[in-house]
Write a protein that holds these residues in place. Structure first.
Motif, PDB file in Angstrom:
ATOM      1  N   GLY A   1       0.800  -1.213   0.000  1.00 36.41           N
ATOM      2  CA  GLY A   1       0.000   0.000   0.000  1.00 36.41           C
ATOM      3  C   GLY A   1       0.832   1.261   0.000  1.00 36.41           C
ATOM      4  N   GLN A   2       0.272   2.340   0.592  1.00 36.11           N
ATOM      5  CA  GLN A   2       0.881   3.659   0.500  1.00 36.11           C
ATOM      6  C   GLN A   2       2.250   3.694   1.166  1.00 36.11           C
ATOM      7  OE1 GLN A   2      -0.941   6.759   2.947  1.00 36.11           O
ATOM      8  NE2 GLN A   2      -2.172   5.204   3.943  1.00 36.11           N
TER       9      GLN A   2
ATOM     10  N   ASP B   1      -6.334  10.915  11.944  1.00 38.15           N
ATOM     11  CA  ASP B   1      -6.921   9.590  11.738  1.00 38.15           C
ATOM     12  C   ASP B   1      -6.624   9.137  10.309  1.00 38.15           C
ATOM     13  OD1 ASP B   1      -9.032   7.422  12.573  1.00 38.15           O
ATOM     14  OD2 ASP B   1      -9.686   8.150  10.609  1.00 38.15           O
ATOM     15  N   GLN B   2      -5.998   7.993  10.169  1.00 37.00           N
ATOM     16  CA  GLN B   2      -5.630   7.494   8.848  1.00 37.00           C
ATOM     17  C   GLN B   2      -6.209   6.096   8.645  1.00 37.00           C
ATOM     18  OE1 GLN B   2      -3.103   4.861   8.184  1.00 37.00           O
ATOM     19  NE2 GLN B   2      -3.207   5.096   5.974  1.00 37.00           N
ATOM     20  N   ARG B   3      -6.796   5.876   7.460  1.00 32.75           N
ATOM     21  CA  ARG B   3      -7.368   4.576   7.121  1.00 32.75           C
ATOM     22  C   ARG B   3      -6.914   4.176   5.727  1.00 32.75           C
ATOM     23  NH1 ARG B   3     -13.561   4.563   9.453  1.00 32.75           N
ATOM     24  NH2 ARG B   3     -13.187   5.851  11.300  1.00 32.75           N
ATOM     25  N   GLN B   4      -6.724   2.892   5.569  1.00 29.77           N
ATOM     26  CA  GLN B   4      -6.352   2.380   4.248  1.00 29.77           C
ATOM     27  C   GLN B   4      -7.022   1.033   4.022  1.00 29.77           C
ATOM     28  OE1 GLN B   4      -2.140   2.423   2.809  1.00 29.77           O
ATOM     29  NE2 GLN B   4      -2.438   0.240   2.447  1.00 29.77           N
TER      30      GLN B   4
ATOM     31  N   ASP C   1      -8.270  11.892   0.566  1.00 22.92           N
ATOM     32  CA  ASP C   1      -9.110  10.768   0.159  1.00 22.92           C
ATOM     33  C   ASP C   1      -8.641  10.348  -1.227  1.00 22.92           C
ATOM     34  OD1 ASP C   1     -10.981   8.848  -0.292  1.00 22.92           O
ATOM     35  OD2 ASP C   1     -12.730  10.127   0.005  1.00 22.92           O
ATOM     36  N   ASP C   2      -7.609   9.497  -1.245  1.00 26.92           N
ATOM     37  CA  ASP C   2      -6.954   9.133  -2.489  1.00 26.92           C
ATOM     38  C   ASP C   2      -7.256   7.699  -2.880  1.00 26.92           C
ATOM     39  OD1 ASP C   2      -5.593  11.459  -3.289  1.00 26.92           O
ATOM     40  OD2 ASP C   2      -4.059  11.118  -1.760  1.00 26.92           O
ATOM     41  N   LYS C   3      -7.314   7.484  -4.180  1.00 29.87           N
ATOM     42  CA  LYS C   3      -7.396   6.144  -4.735  1.00 29.87           C
ATOM     43  C   LYS C   3      -6.202   5.955  -5.651  1.00 29.87           C
ATOM     44  CE  LYS C   3     -12.466   6.137  -4.653  1.00 29.87           C
ATOM     45  NZ  LYS C   3     -13.709   6.051  -5.466  1.00 29.87           N
ATOM     46  N   ALA C   4      -5.632   4.767  -5.618  1.00 28.96           N
ATOM     47  CA  ALA C   4      -4.446   4.527  -6.433  1.00 28.96           C
ATOM     48  C   ALA C   4      -4.401   3.072  -6.861  1.00 28.96           C
ATOM     49  CB  ALA C   4      -3.180   4.886  -5.657  1.00 28.96           C
ATOM     50  N   THR C   5      -3.868   2.856  -8.042  1.00 30.10           N
ATOM     51  CA  THR C   5      -3.645   1.512  -8.558  1.00 30.10           C
ATOM     52  C   THR C   5      -2.153   1.331  -8.803  1.00 30.10           C
ATOM     53  OG1 THR C   5      -5.826   1.438  -9.613  1.00 30.10           O
ATOM     54  CG2 THR C   5      -4.173  -0.114 -10.403  1.00 30.10           C
ATOM     55  N   SER C   6      -1.592   0.266  -8.246  1.00 32.43           N
ATOM     56  CA  SER C   6      -0.158   0.001  -8.372  1.00 32.43           C
ATOM     57  C   SER C   6       0.049  -1.313  -9.119  1.00 32.43           C
ATOM     58  CB  SER C   6       0.497  -0.090  -6.985  1.00 32.43           C
ATOM     59  OG  SER C   6       0.192   1.052  -6.214  1.00 32.43           O
TER      60      SER C   6
ATOM     61  N   THR D   1       8.367  -2.094 -10.761  1.00 31.01           N
ATOM     62  CA  THR D   1       7.513  -1.961  -9.579  1.00 31.01           C
ATOM     63  C   THR D   1       7.085  -0.514  -9.409  1.00 31.01           C
ATOM     64  OG1 THR D   1       9.491  -1.717  -8.188  1.00 31.01           O
ATOM     65  CG2 THR D   1       8.523  -3.918  -8.338  1.00 31.01           C
ATOM     66  N   GLU D   2       5.976  -0.315  -8.674  1.00 33.45           N
ATOM     67  CA  GLU D   2       5.418   1.018  -8.450  1.00 33.45           C
ATOM     68  C   GLU D   2       5.082   1.227  -6.978  1.00 33.45           C
ATOM     69  OE1 GLU D   2       3.146   1.720 -12.752  1.00 33.45           O
ATOM     70  OE2 GLU D   2       1.969   1.362 -10.935  1.00 33.45           O
ATOM     71  N   SER D   3       4.916   2.511  -6.620  1.00 32.19           N
ATOM     72  CA  SER D   3       4.461   2.873  -5.278  1.00 32.19           C
ATOM     73  C   SER D   3       3.718   4.195  -5.345  1.00 32.19           C
ATOM     74  CB  SER D   3       5.629   2.989  -4.301  1.00 32.19           C
ATOM     75  OG  SER D   3       6.407   4.125  -4.619  1.00 32.19           O
ATOM     76  N   PHE D   4       2.976   4.507  -4.270  1.00 35.43           N
ATOM     77  CA  PHE D   4       2.308   5.799  -4.186  1.00 35.43           C
ATOM     78  C   PHE D   4       2.327   6.301  -2.752  1.00 35.43           C
ATOM     79  CE2 PHE D   4      -1.075   3.212  -2.611  1.00 35.43           C
ATOM     80  CZ  PHE D   4      -1.920   4.043  -1.878  1.00 35.43           C
ATOM     81  N   LEU D   5       2.271   7.621  -2.605  1.00 32.38           N
ATOM     82  CA  LEU D   5       2.289   8.254  -1.283  1.00 32.38           C
ATOM     83  C   LEU D   5       1.328   9.430  -1.294  1.00 32.38           C
ATOM     84  CD1 LEU D   5       3.542   8.607   1.564  1.00 32.38           C
ATOM     85  CD2 LEU D   5       5.223  10.126   0.503  1.00 32.38           C
ATOM     86  N   PRO D   6       0.184   9.357  -0.576  1.00 29.04           N
ATOM     87  CA  PRO D   6      -0.742  10.495  -0.517  1.00 29.04           C
ATOM     88  C   PRO D   6      -0.072  11.711   0.118  1.00 29.04           C
ATOM     89  CG  PRO D   6      -1.786   8.478   0.289  1.00 29.04           C
ATOM     90  CD  PRO D   6      -0.327   8.186   0.156  1.00 29.04           C
ATOM     91  N   LEU D   7      -0.335  12.894  -0.437  1.00 33.59           N
ATOM     92  CA  LEU D   7       0.250  14.132   0.071  1.00 33.59           C
ATOM     93  C   LEU D   7      -0.729  14.932   0.913  1.00 33.59           C
ATOM     94  CD1 LEU D   7       2.252  15.342  -3.065  1.00 33.59           C
ATOM     95  CD2 LEU D   7       3.104  14.107  -1.072  1.00 33.59           C
ATOM     96  N   GLY D   8      -2.024  14.832   0.587  1.00 34.63           N
ATOM     97  CA  GLY D   8      -3.020  15.575   1.344  1.00 34.63           C
ATOM     98  C   GLY D   8      -3.051  17.057   0.987  1.00 34.63           C
TER      99      GLY D   8
END
Length: 716
Positions: free
Chosen positions: A162-163, A433-436, A475-480, A500-507
């Motif tokens: 995940g993130q 509060d963080q949820r994934q 509130d991000d959606k991502a496909t890796s 390979t890929e990764s993602f990081l929400p910035l807000g």
């Protein structure tokens, strides 16, 4: 997320109920019969990705693909540090544990966290496949004595985790109950009045039950005056294995640490640069206040690991952990001047102004990862499928106070001219509060026993909310994605190519109210692995090209805005080898070798720094460790080891100063006879004063001075 616990308990009840029912006589089809075969144990017959490994070389790992798969069949660079290597090198912190892995750097000698970086940036830390920490300064540091191994997955890993995880994932594998009795009592005495008693007990309680208890009690000082390194830790675990098809391991942790401010944020002058006639600031200098300064952390966790084979081809797994932590963090450190905006000495060249910070930090993590693994065969094609759903809910809280404290002489500090703030001065900060929630699919494909391919896809939804700050909502959606191809050649060689890929929400949102997109990383990697079947030797060569995109940079048309066109590009080469070989003539040898070349540059930016190196990333680092087991005077059981660690110079972000290169020497002497082992380990044997990091903001940091530890172990 409130459904996490009922879902977990329902699955647990289902598995226990089925296993209980399997013990009763009943008519069964072929698949059920396979699940109710009597449990037969063959001790030490097969290596697993979570069990003990003799020597320095592991053949299997579970972190790179979230399945127990041979490393030689994994198209990605993965380093494994075994418990035997941890013991031989006398590692007492996580940063020491990975200190001999190629390309791994821990720049801060810190009591708060073990920050680890690789491939140009920080790596995410996990334990038993679940996130280990969230938030800032609100968890306890792990203890190597509780670990069976440490696995480093290099490069982006969002497809499985995940993130985050742009530069890699460091997964700590806990010691687990064994159905073979092993007991160890350890006494350790060392530098700075270190006194530690450790206990590791495991074995069967019955044919179906096994236990493990790891306990640590430590009283110790540190190289910095008035700073403790005390620890009380209890880590019990219990495994229930009613049949060959089902196992349940319950885990718990109770940890209480008491420490303080190892870092003073000292000015460039007096550390890296001369300070007139005053000389260098002592590495033991403590500029906070004795009796008030603290970094006291409490951490409690409970969880389980479930593995249930549905039939000969399909297995269901679930890992759950809930963690609560609290930290009382009190520190006084060198003030950043309001005019020069960096730490400075006063006119006398001896005193520095001081800032005061008091934080009561809290954290709560609820983590769940459910996996369905299947083995399918279609002609010459073998598929090892993995379908997973993971979820996490993390909360962080803080009450804090910031103020000033009187100036202090860093060369001859006098304490007591200080009025501590009252608890009523602490102000509550917004709760975060963080949820994934992530769904992932992976296929490990083997064709004709020669070709191996890995395909992976994941979709995530990550939410972060800050109390009272709607503009900071994420509130991000991502496909890796990931893909890899590997060829199993003769002689234990396997060349591979991987993406390979990764993602990081910035807000947050930009000046025009548009939400920022997640920061995205992608990497191409080509490599060659060598691990012959008949020897405990391994070697890996890896070349990679990693891009970190969607980074914020300045908007020339609107100073209050940021554009997401920034990019960092990291290219590198890593060489790594490990071995454990026995020879009648020459005895037993264990070794690790590592070298990394890292070229990390800002490739796109509007901030005037395009083309510059990324601050704090050394181009070259390398390491070598060698242990020899031998006989002396006709008596066997002796061993001696020595290691070199080299960290090259790095750009600090300003031409005014740099971080210098350093070469450090470690050593070990040990004698083992029957149930007893006595070892003496030295870190930084030459007692080199190392500058681990200098920052453009004006401060530098010291590394670990010479540390000696004597360890007496009794195994019974």
């Amino acid at each position: 997320m409130k459904t996490l616990h009922p879902l977990s308990l329902s699955l647990l009840a289902l598995l226990i109920g089925q296993a209980w029912a399997d013990e009763a006589p009943r008519a069964a089809d072929a698949a059920d019969a396979a699940n109710t075969l009597p449990l037969v144990r063959v001790q030490g017959s097969k290596e697993s990705a979570t069990g003990p490994v003799p020597g320095f070389v592991a053949r299997r790992a579970g972190s790179g693909l979230k399945s127990d798969i041979p490393l030689i069949e994994t198209p990605q660079s993965i380093a494994v540090v075994t418990a035997d290597q941890i013991e031989a090198q006398g590692a007492t912190t996580l940063r020491q544990t990975v200190g001999y892995s190629a390309g791994v750097v821990s720049a801060y000698f810190d009591s708060r966290v073990d920050s680890i970086s690789a491939r140009g940036g920080n790596v995410a830390q996990y334990q038993d496949g679940l996130l280990r920490s969230y938030g800032t300064y609100n968890t306890a540091r792990p203890d190597p004595f509780t670990l069976e191994r440490v696995e480093l997955v290099r490069g982006p890993a969002s497809v499985l985790y995940g993130q985050g995880s742009l530069n890699g994932v460091l997964n700590l594998v806990s010691k687990r109950p064994q159905f073979e009795s092993r007991r160890e009592l350890q006494l350790q005495l060392g530098s700075h009045e270190r006194k530690q008693l450790a206990l590791d007990l495991t074995g069967p309680l019955s044919e179906q039950w096994a236990y493990r208890l790891v306990a640590i009690k430590r009283d110790s000082g540190t190289q910095v005056d008035h700073v403790k390194d005390d620890r009380l830790l209890l880590a019990p675990s219990l495994t229930w294995q009613p049949s060959a098809a089902t196992s349940l391991t319950l885990q718990a942790l109770y940890q209480r640490d008491k420490s303080g401010s190892l870092i003073g944020f000292f000015p460039w002058q007096g550390t890296r640069l001369p300070n007139g006639s005053q000389g260098q600031i002592p590495t033991s200098a403590f500029i906070s206040e004795p009796g008030w300064d603290a970094y006291d952390s409490d951490q409690d966790s409970v969880g389980y690991l479930v593995n249930h084979r549905l039939n000969a081809d399909w297995t269901l797994r679930q890992n759950l952990r809930h963690t609560k932590s609290a930290v009382d963090y009190r520190t006084i450190y060198t003030s950043f001047s309001t005019t020069a905006r960096r730490p400075l000495f006063n006119a006398d060249g001896r005193r520095v102004e001081r800032d005061l910070v008091w934080q009561l930090n809290g954290g709560s993590m609820s983590l769940l990862d459910t996996q369905l693994e299947g083995h399918l065969r279609m002609g010459a094609w073998k598929h090892q499928l993995l379908l997973g759903l993971d979820a996490q809910k993390n909360d962080s809280t803080q009450r804090s106070f910031r103020g000033r404290a009187p100036a202090i002489d860093v060369y001859a500090p006098v304490y007591g001219n200080f009025t501590p703030p009252a608890a009523s001065a602490l102000a509550a900060q917004p709760t975060v509060d963080q949820r994934q929630l992530g769904l992932y699919l992976q296929d490990h494909i083997k064709f004709d026993e020669r070709w191996v391919a890995v395909l992976g896809l994941r979709h995530d939804r990550a939410k972060t909310e800050t109390q009272g700050r709607p503009e900071a909502k994420v509130d991000d959606k991502a496909t890796s994605k990931r893909a890899g191809l590997l060829y199993l050649a003769d002689g234990g060689f396997s060349p591979y190519l991987a993406y390979t890929e990764s993602f990081l929400p910035l807000g947050g949102v930009d000046f025009y109210g548009k939400p920022y997109k997640p920061q995205v990383g992608e990497q191409w990697e080509a490599g060659l692995k060598w691990q012959p079947a008949d020897k405990r030797v391994s070697a890996t060569v890896a070349l990679y090209d990693l891009r970190d995109t969607n980074r914020k940079t300045t908007d020339p048309s609107q100073p209050l805005n940021s554009l997401q066109i920034g990019e960092v590009r990291v290219r590198g080469l890593e060489l790594e080898s490990a071995g454990s070989l026995d020879s009648r003539r020459w005895g037993r040898w264990d070794w690790t070798l590592g070298y990394a070349y890292t070229d990390a540059k800002i490739s796109r930016s509007n901030a005037g720094d395009q083309g510059q190196a990324v601050a704090g990333v050394a181009r070259h680092n390398g390491s070598a460790w060698l242990t020899h087991h031998f006989s002396l005077g006709g008596r066997s059981g002796f061993s001696a080891g020595a290691g070199l660690r080299y960290l090259g110079a790095s750009w600090s972000g300003t031409p005014l100063i740099s971080t210098p290169a350093a070469t450090l020497v470690d050593a070990m002497l040990a004698y083992e006879q029957d149930d007893w082992r006595l070892a003496l380990n030295a870190v930084n044997l030459a007692d080199k004063v190392q500058i681990t990091q200098c920052l453009a903001r004006g401060d530098c940091f010291y590394g670990q001075r010479r540390t000696l530890n004597a360890t007496l172990s009794y195994r019974f």
